[in-house]
Write an enzyme that holds these catalytic residues in place. Structure first.
Site, PDB file in Angstrom:
ATOM      1  N   ASN A   7       0.877  -1.175   0.000  1.00  0.00           N
ATOM      2  CA  ASN A   7       0.000   0.000   0.000  1.00  0.00           C
ATOM      3  C   ASN A   7       0.913   1.224   0.000  1.00  0.00           C
ATOM      4  OD1 ASN A   7      -1.787   2.055   0.493  1.00  0.00           O
ATOM      5  ND2 ASN A   7      -2.776   1.077   2.250  1.00  0.00           N
ATOM      6  N   ARG A  93      -2.560  -2.025  -3.442  1.00  0.00           N
ATOM      7  CA  ARG A  93      -3.770  -1.250  -3.228  1.00  0.00           C
ATOM      8  C   ARG A  93      -3.712  -0.042  -4.167  1.00  0.00           C
ATOM      9  NH1 ARG A  93      -5.352   3.069   1.340  1.00  0.00           N
ATOM     10  NH2 ARG A  93      -7.511   3.303   0.678  1.00  0.00           N
ATOM     11  N   HIS A 182     -12.902   2.664  -0.026  1.00  0.00           N
ATOM     12  CA  HIS A 182     -12.895   1.611   1.008  1.00  0.00           C
ATOM     13  C   HIS A 182     -13.570   0.332   0.493  1.00  0.00           C
ATOM     14  CE1 HIS A 182     -12.884   4.834   4.427  1.00  0.00           C
ATOM     15  NE2 HIS A 182     -11.658   4.386   4.245  1.00  0.00           N
ATOM     16  N   ARG A 241     -11.711  15.218   7.593  1.00  0.00           N
ATOM     17  CA  ARG A 241     -12.454  15.620   6.391  1.00  0.00           C
ATOM     18  C   ARG A 241     -13.873  16.054   6.749  1.00  0.00           C
ATOM     19  NH1 ARG A 241     -10.999  10.182   3.680  1.00  0.00           N
ATOM     20  NH2 ARG A 241      -8.809  10.480   3.217  1.00  0.00           N
ATOM     21  N   GLU A 385      -8.561  -5.578   5.028  1.00  0.00           N
ATOM     22  CA  GLU A 385      -8.353  -5.077   3.667  1.00  0.00           C
ATOM     23  C   GLU A 385      -7.172  -5.747   2.976  1.00  0.00           C
ATOM     24  OE1 GLU A 385      -9.495  -0.592   3.503  1.00  0.00           O
ATOM     25  OE2 GLU A 385      -8.984  -1.061   5.575  1.00  0.00           O
TER      26      GLU A 385
END
Ligand code: ADP
Length: 398
Positions: A7, A93, A182, A241, A385
């Site tokens: 990742n 990823r 996601h 965010r 993940e």
């Protein structure tokens, strides 16, 4: 069969080596501050219980970081493989696949070209992901590389869910629409939840609540809607965010404060959300501690966060014409018993009978948090993940 999961971020690189014969992680770690001052390296050999914690290591770029990772994995004392031939393939990823990909893909030159084109939609993420891919291809040219996208699982949304009511040419010419993120987590958690439900047809709402957070409505294994948008800025309030706000509010702040596009982008992505309201930290544990100590802005941020999650659960129950299960995952979803309780307190109208006592007991693994006679089941599910990336890489390369 061992799969290396990468990742690659702009200044960090996470890695995990997974043995696919038992789907167990053999080792994992993270390179931080890559290409900037004082880079640090964290590494774990899970079999031997060896740990390197935040050690300074020279990593002038991503190539040096991956080189260090490969050398460490092969190290005689702390490593887990005798040479790189033991790595069968590499799974990357990739944040944005645009409309090109509704599934993972083996990376060739055309894939890289498409990803570079899509980079305009994810300028903070895709270039870093592509850099990781290119370095890996250079360092281990014989190995197959697979791209696993954050957006792919959400490609089943219908136009009425993914289109924005902007002039149509903004979609046809600029590809402006909702994509969702996601996806690997929403896929994994909805599949685990469907299995626990034991029903062939299921309507599941997945609440992935971490520093970045998103909610999705998954009907019969397909995404009907999801809360993030063209970028990960949309949806519920997050660590730093905004989530959904009136777009005119950002234009107004820009004008009044004389901000550039880059500055308002940073303000909404890195200085808003929990950090923006609470003011001291973006971390949910800090927020809860401050709230318990009587900090009113912490309480406001907590209430706003829970309200917005509840709001989306209601919206997605409507979008699917009902719901069978709600699954909480991510750092806050898996560990935050208080926010789970606050969110589920107001869901009796849907048929949720929440087990507040069980919710308060800290247990690892996947746990049912609703009463046995609850019409709608509530679960805490541990997301994985990296495992989804490894499984897809294995599926495409074995
Ligand atoms: P990301 O992957 O988006 O960086 P994570 O899924 O790791 O984020 O989640 C990080 C968040 O989870 C942080 O806000 C952290 O405070 C929160 N978190 C971790 N443990 C707990 C806990 N016990 N209670 C509440 N929140 C927690």
């Amino acid at each position: 069969m061992k799969i290396l999961v990468i990742n690659s971020g702009s200044s960090s690189l996470k890695f995990e080596l997974i043995d696919m014969t038992n789907e167990k992680t053999i080792s994992k770690g993270i390179c931080e501050r890559v290409g900037i001052a004082n880079p640090i390296f964290t590494y774990k050999n899970l079999g031997k219980d060896i740990k390197i914690d935040k050690q300074e290591a020279p990593m002038k770029d991503h190539s040096a970081a991956i080189d260090l990772v490969l050398k460490t994995l092969q190290d005689k004392e702390i490593g887990v493989i005798s040479n790189v031939d033991e790595i069968d393939a590499i799974g990357h990823r990739v944040v944005h696949g645009g409309e090109y990909y509704d599934d993972s893909v083996i990376i060739d030159e055309e894939v890289i070209k498409n990803l570079e084109e899509v980079s305009a939609l994810a300028p903070l993420h895709n270039p870093a992901n592509i850099m990781g891919i290119k370095v890996m291809k250079k360092l281990l040219p014989e190995k197959k590389n697979v791209a696993v996208f954050d957006t792919a699982f959400h490609q089943t949304m219908k136009p009425e869910a993914y289109m924005y009511p902007l002039p149509y040419e903004d979609y046809t010419e600029l590809k402006v629409r909702k994509y969702g993120f996601h996806g690997t987590s929403h896929k994994y958690v909805s599949e685990v939840t469907a299995k626990l439900l034991g029903k062939e047809n299921s309507k599941i709402i997945v609440c992935h609540l971490g520093n970045g957070a998103s909610i999705s409505a998954v009907k019969d294994g397909k995404v009907v809607d999801t809360s993030m948008g063209m970028t990960p800025l949309a949806g519920i309030m997050m660590g730093t965010r905004t989530g959904d706000i009136d777009p005119a509010a950002s234009l107004y702040v820009m004008e009044k404060r004389g901000l550039s596009i880059k500055e308002i982008d940073t303000r909404m992505n890195k200085k808003s959300g929990i950090l923006g309201i609470f003011g001291e930290s973006s971390d949910f544990r800090d927020l809860e501690n401050a709230m318990k100590a009587g900090n009113e802005r912490a309480k406001l941020a907590y209430d706003m966060f829970c309200y917005r999650v509840k709001f989306y659960i209601g919206a997605y129950a409507a979008a699917m014409d009902g719901v069978d299960a709600i699954a909480f995952t991510g750092g806050i979803g898996e560990n935050g018993s208080d926010p789970r309780a606050t969110i589920c307190e107001g869901l009796s109208y849907l048929g949720v009978k929440f087990d507040f006592e069980k919710n308060g007991i800290r247990t690892s693994g996947n746990v049912e948090l609703s009463m046995p006679d609850s019409k709608i089941k509530v679960y805490k599910i541990e997301t994985a993940e990296e495992l989804v990336i490894a499984r897809d890489t294995y599926r495409l390369t074995k």
